[in-house]
Every structure is written in C-alpha cells, then in structure tokens.
Design a protein around this motif. Structure first.
Motif: not given
Length: 393
Positions: A278-284, A390-393
């Motif tokens: 599995l791989s995970v990428r956050q896009e927004v 500070r951002s979760i993007a």
C-alpha cells in the motif's frame, strides 16, 4: 415597514444590473482546469474590477491558471472568492442561466458567481476602497493548489478576510467550517490469469475492498468525523487478476485533532493480503475554520445589518470547506458566507434568490466601512506574517 436607508436604496437601484451581470458571468463557463474557459472568464472579471476599483487587476498565472488580484497599498481587508465551478464545459447548452420570479438557476449561479457580482456591487457602494484588496482565484473547486500561497500572502498582509461563498439557504453567514482532506490510496498486487491460475495472483481489488472496510471504521459520528471512500479503480481485463487499484478517500472533521488522528491512521494502514503493498498520498488538505476566527466579524456583520434596517443574519457551521479554512488557519479573522442566498451547489438544483442580492451587497459594503472605521493603519496584533503555514496539504 421602515423606509429603506440611503445605502439600501443605492443597492436596490443596482438590482437590474446585478441580474444582468450574473447572467453574463454564468454564460462565461469556467470549468475546473479548462484554461481556455477560465481565461475568457478572467478577462470579463478583470474589466469589471477595473471599472469599479479604478485600478487594473494583476493577473497571477500559475501553471496556466489565471488568478486575479487587485491589491491596495495599505490593504486592511481582503475580499476573497473564486470563479471556477464544478460544471464541465457545455453545461449551459442544456442548462442555461434563467430567472423564474426571484429565483435564478444555472451552473455556478450560487457557488459562487452571485457572490462575485455582489462583491463588485459592494465595492461601488463603499465609502472608500483604498484599503480594500480583492482576490478571485480559479482553482478552489479542485483544492486551490496553484492559488494557496497567493491566498496566504494576501490574507497576512490584509489582517481581515471576507469570503463571498454562498450563505445558507436561509441567509445565515458561515462562522465555522469543517476541515477536510483527500487521500489517494494505491494498492500494488500481482497479475495472474483469473481462470487458470488466480491463486498465483495478488488481487488488488480484494485488497482495496478490505481497506474500504478499515476506512469506514474510522468514522466517528459523535465527533462529526467522516471518512468516506469515494472513487475506486482497478484491473485491466475481465480475465486478469488485478495487479493495481486506486482508491480516493474523503475526510471531514470539526477539529484539528480529529484530522490529525485520521491522518495518522490512514498513513499507517497495513495490507490484508500477503505480498500486497500500500502507498498513501494526500492530495488536498485544509484545517477547520474555528468559530473564534469569525465571531468578532460576525457581530460586526449583525451590527451592519441593523445599521441598514435589515434583520441581523444568523450564523451557521458548514460541513463543506472553502478557502476560508486557509485564512482562518493563519489566525486571520475570517468571515464566510457573504455571497448569494441560495442552495443546491454542485447539483442541478443550484439556485440563488436574486431579490436578496442587493441587500447582501449593501451588507458587505457596510461591514467593510465599519471595519475600516475602527482599523489601525497596520495589521492587527496577533496576526502572523511569517512565511510558514500549518497545513495538512
């Protein structure tokens, strides 16, 4: 019934022109990522803005996307909006702008082209626009990837942000918003013949299905946290064990802590099938808009309504996200929902009440005048102007 105040009469004198502008703007389709359409729409808005403000827009082009910025030298307030919509090119061919009584419909009419018309009209009504900047972006509906740093910079130098996104259908302003994030989960398996040797494969579709169940278990209804698997794709042919799958995951939460909890959980997902990866990428990603960032401005808006003889608007907590999340996360006072009174955004039921548009334009103008009357010549204390966010993007 009390007689309308002079500002209200001036606003209502603009009623016909506002509807004309709205029809023209809806007719300039602005689908996400279509640079030709976005540029044509930006051309129209640039002309309107220069007519009202007496200064040309600075066209900030990022990856071909044309954002429009009217800066002020001593900028105290930023009017923020977006002119992209969710609707594909050609939608107006079978769903054109139309008016039935006081209700206008058409793609983007509420989200947020009515708000743009109201902002331009409000600028006409203001005592002075010398300390008011305006930013209209063209990628909000797809996550503000190319406009995010522009929004942040302008919010910091302004100190106050007023957002022209739609109000609620009953006219409430938006004093809080959920934060949100979009993740892309990719599964790598192994192909094999589905009929002859399925046992030699590692089925990415099956692995994705297991992950969907794990993700659903992360929901917390009591906290208002939602984790929703949405778009999924997998496989190549019907007789092949899928070697790869892709899954989009929409996350919404009211608090930073809940978004951080889900972020950690998604990033530590483990495969269910042996040999799957599995791989995970956050896009927004946007943190929530906390109500404390809006309450002072909200009270000012209610006072502005009383000044005009209008009923003071209520406040609402919105589950959707907007660019207000970005500015509020900086600590900048931000009030959202100052646009059209309507509903049905992102659906064929989208509408706006055109009878409310002049009053809302007058409310925005009066709110700006009130803020500026009390504003110092520099940004309010406590507003960070450092280059980080500070951002979760």
């Amino acid at each position: 019934m009390p007689r309308p105040t002079p500002p209200m009469r001036a606003a209502r004198d603009q009623s016909t022109r506002m509807v004309e502008m709205l029809g023209e703007l809806v007719g300039h389709e602005s689908p996400p990522g279509s640079l030709r359409h976005l540029t044509r729409c930006a051309d129209l808005l640039s002309r309107w803005g220069e007519e009202v403000l007496g200064r040309p827009a600075r066209r900030v082009v990022r990856d071909g996307s044309p954002h429009l910025l009217w800066e002020a030298d001593d900028q105290q307030i930023l009017l923020l909006g977006h002119f992209d919509t969710v609707w594909p090119a050609g939608t107006t061919a079978d769903w054109p702008f139309s008016v039935n009584g006081t209700i206008a419909t058409g793609p983007g009419v509420c989200d947020m082209k009515a708000g743009i018309v109201q902002m331009f009209t409000a600028l006409k009504l203001m005592a002075s626009t010398a300390r008011v900047g305006m930013l209209l972006t063209c990628d909000e509906e797809t996550g503000s990837a190319t406009s995010r740093d522009l929004i942040v910079d302008q919010a910091r130098r302004s100190g106050t942000v007023l957002v022209g996104e739609p109000s609620t259908p009953d006219g409430r302003l938006k004093i809080a918003r959920k934060g949100g994030a979009l993740y892309r989960l990719t599964v790598d398996g192994r192909a094999a013949h589905a009929g002859v040797e399925p046992h030699l494969g590692v089925n990415a579709t099956v692995e994705a299905a297991h992950q969907v169940l794990v993700l659903r278990a992360m929901n917390d209804p009591a906290a208002g946290t939602t984790v929703t698997p949405t778009v999924i794709s997998a496989g190549t042919t019907t007789n092949t064990v899928p070697a790869a799958a892709s899954l989009a995951v929409d996350v919404r939460a009211w608090t930073d802590a809940e978004l951080d909890r889900i972020d950690r959980a998604i990033r530590t997902l483990q495969p269910h099938l042996s040999d799957a990866t599995l791989s995970v990428r956050q896009e927004v990603g946007r943190y929530p808009m906390a109500p404390q960032r809006a309450m002072g401005l909200f009270q000012q808006a209610r006072a502005a309504a009383r000044d005009l003889g209008l009923p003071p608007p209520g406040g609402a907590r919105a589950a959707g996200v907007s660019d207000a999340n970005l500015t509020a996360a900086l600590g900048v006072p931000t009030l959202d929902g100052l646009g059209g009174v309507g509903g049905g955004s992102h659906a064929r039921s989208e509408y706006v009440d055109i009878s409310q548009m002049p009053d809302r334009a007058a409310l925005l103008a009066r709110l700006v005048d009130r803020i500026l009357a009390a504003a110092p010549s520099t940004a309010p204390s406590g507003v960070s102007r450092s280059p980080s966010i500070r951002s979760i993007a």
